[in-house]
Design an enzyme around this catalytic site. Structure first.
Site, PDB file in Angstrom:
ATOM      1  N   TYR A 146      -2.985 -16.185  29.751  1.00 19.19           N
ATOM      2  CA  TYR A 146      -2.562 -16.572  31.098  1.00 19.19           C
ATOM      3  C   TYR A 146      -3.796 -16.972  31.896  1.00 19.19           C
ATOM      4  O   TYR A 146      -4.779 -16.227  31.952  1.00 19.19           O
ATOM      5  CB  TYR A 146      -1.856 -15.405  31.790  1.00 19.19           C
ATOM      6  CG  TYR A 146      -1.440 -15.684  33.206  1.00 19.19           C
ATOM      7  CD1 TYR A 146      -0.426 -16.595  33.490  1.00 19.19           C
ATOM      8  CD2 TYR A 146      -2.063 -15.041  34.269  1.00 19.19           C
ATOM      9  CE1 TYR A 146      -0.044 -16.854  34.804  1.00 19.19           C
ATOM     10  CE2 TYR A 146      -1.688 -15.287  35.587  1.00 19.19           C
ATOM     11  CZ  TYR A 146      -0.683 -16.197  35.842  1.00 19.19           C
ATOM     12  OH  TYR A 146      -0.296 -16.457  37.140  1.00 19.19           O
ATOM     13  N   ASP A 241     -12.084 -17.948  30.045  1.00 21.75           N
ATOM     14  CA  ASP A 241     -11.410 -17.322  31.174  1.00 21.75           C
ATOM     15  C   ASP A 241     -11.748 -15.834  31.158  1.00 21.75           C
ATOM     16  O   ASP A 241     -11.147 -15.052  30.420  1.00 21.75           O
ATOM     17  CB  ASP A 241      -9.899 -17.538  31.085  1.00 21.75           C
ATOM     18  CG  ASP A 241      -9.162 -16.985  32.297  1.00 21.75           C
ATOM     19  OD1 ASP A 241      -9.743 -16.142  33.026  1.00 21.75           O
ATOM     20  OD2 ASP A 241      -8.004 -17.372  32.519  1.00 21.75           O
ATOM     21  N   LYS A 274     -11.541 -10.843  39.746  1.00 21.77           N
ATOM     22  CA  LYS A 274     -11.368  -9.394  39.665  1.00 21.77           C
ATOM     23  C   LYS A 274     -12.624  -8.624  40.092  1.00 21.77           C
ATOM     24  O   LYS A 274     -12.879  -8.466  41.267  1.00 21.77           O
ATOM     25  CB  LYS A 274     -10.959  -8.989  38.244  1.00 21.77           C
ATOM     26  CG  LYS A 274      -9.781  -9.767  37.654  1.00 21.77           C
ATOM     27  CD  LYS A 274      -8.459  -9.370  38.227  1.00 21.77           C
ATOM     28  CE  LYS A 274      -7.302 -10.013  37.472  1.00 21.77           C
ATOM     29  NZ  LYS A 274      -5.997  -9.740  38.067  1.00 21.77           N
TER      30      LYS A 274
END
Length: 434
Positions: A146, A241, A274
């Site tokens: 994702y 990612d 994050k």
């Protein structure tokens, strides 16, 4: 004992009247596991308290950012001080430079970076940058990975390598995803065939090195090496990612873990989020200078954001990174995570329950399967009913894990040995009931 009036139920009923599904991000709705979401009132350290005042040991940590735990004093002080100076300026600040310098010192594959506000924004722009830098259109991604909800990345696998993916969301026109090729994670033969068929047209390959939205699935070293080799051979950009894994699985992120087995390994573009924001809305993407200088105002690839480099968010992220750089931090965090995973595995095996688990740094995952899966198809074989029973059993015992089978978990520096022991004992009790 559960209160006569469950305030979580009342809040959910109220939320449904004004917010679609009652939540502002779908997984929060508990649709996968059933029941009522817990509305968090406050958090501190390794815990949060819901609307009823019930305390939970928190293993989602805002889906990864809270590596220090909630309300760390140094981070709180930095944020409060920054807020006094102003919330947002729409003009550059010195702290943006400081944060960029800090991130670049930890992830040397990047020579320059651009700060943005979300992982979705960073991933979307990384794809645009790869296309702009190469002059090509096609992108490879992997099923189960994702990268945010940008249109071109909301794609499931097509019927074969000659055809491209199909949109997984209403509102995404077929022509938007027709340049996105979706492959099976860890499938080297399929990867090689895709480059043989489309190599001259591939702008980039985007991948989660440890897929945290299939729960926790590692890219093998051989697969990772082949991704790098094929991108180099065909002139495509390798996009890592690391929104979830960045400064979470290791101080140098997942790419530093793979570099231990693949000398000289590095991606061309890295996407982060994050942890680098410490819980504030902040993300980044970066790469080599020649690639990053394709961005406006230097080059023709456009990207902008009103809140990019927000002064409060950068203060939060900078304070967080300075704490996790301290000697021994990651060794201690990794040992805690390993202790939790080993304890859960031992407790499951006592009951004969099919169970497998893995971890790296402060990130972990487990499956109700006898062996760790290597791709999305294998992940889908997990017993969903049993997982839902496990989730609610742990919730009833004050342990909060992700309310979905396909999400990784996170340990923070604030989790104590007592927290880990209590979690393992709660799991042991629930395992006996499954």
């Amino acid at each position: 004992m559960k209160p006569n009036t469950d305030l979580n139920d009342a809040l959910m009923a109220r939320a449904r009247q004004v917010i679609p599904g009652g939540v502002n991000s779908p997984v929060r709705a508990f649709r996968a596991v059933g029941g009522t979401p817990r509305f968090v009132q406050r958090a501190q350290g390794a815990y949060f308290w819901d609307a009823n005042g019930t305390r939970y040991i928190d293993y989602i940590g805002s889906w990864g950012p809270m590596i220090l735990g909630h309300g760390h004093p140094a981070v709180l002080e930095a944020v409060q001080k920054a807020a006094l100076d102003g919330f947002s300026f729409g003009a550059p600040t010195e702290r943006e430079i400081e944060l960029a310098e800090e991130i670049l010192s930890l992830v040397p594959s990047m020579e320059m970076l651009r700060l943005v506000s979300s992982g979705t924004e960073a991933g979307m722009t990384a794809i645009r940058l790869a296309r702009g830098a190469t002059g090509r259109t096609k992108i490879i991604k992997f099923e189960g990975c994702y990268h945010g909800h940008a249109d071109a990345l909301l794609v499931k696998a097509g019927s074969g390598l000659a055809t491209f993916g199909h949109a997984t969301s209403a509102g995404v026109p077929p022509e938007v995803v027709r340049h996105t090729l979706v492959l099976e994670y860890n499938n080297i033969a399929q990867l090689e065939e895709a480059f043989a068929l489309h190599g001259a047209d591939i702008a980039g390959l985007i991948i989660e090195p440890i897929a945290g939205n299939m729960n926790f699935v590692r890219a093998t070293v051989d697969f990772t090496r082949r991704c790098r080799e094929l991108c180099t051979q065909h002139g495509a950009l390798l996009i890592y990612d690391e929104v979830m894994t960045g400064c979470r699985v290791a101080l140098g992120s997942a790419q530093s873990v793979y570099a231990q087995s693949i000398p000289g390994f590095e991606p061309d573009i890295t996407v982060m989020g994050k942890v680098i924001g410490g819980g504030m809305p902040l993300a980044a993407f970066g790469g080599k200078r020649a690639v990053m200088e394709q961005l406006a105002p230097l080059g023709g690839v456009y990207q902008a954001g009103t809140l990019s480099g927000n002064p409060v968010a950068t203060a939060c992220g900078l304070a967080t990174l300075r704490e996790i750089k301290k000697p021994g931090f990651f060794e201690t965090l990794s040992a805690k995570t390993r202790r939790l995973v080993d304890g859960l595995s031992a407790a499951a095996h006592e009951t004969g329950l099919p169970f497998s688990a893995d971890c790296e740094g402060g990130m972990f995952g487990f499956f109700l399967l006898p062996e760790l899966p290597r791709n999305y198809t294998q992940v889908m074989k997990t017993d969903n009913t049993r997982f839902n029973q496990l989730f609610h059993g742990l919730l009833d015992r004050g342990v909060y894990i992700a309310p979905a089978l396909y999400e990784a978990g996170f340990v923070s520096a604030a989790h104590t040995d007592e927290d880990l022991a209590a979690t393992i004992e709660a799991a042991r009790e629930v395992f006996k009931l499954l």
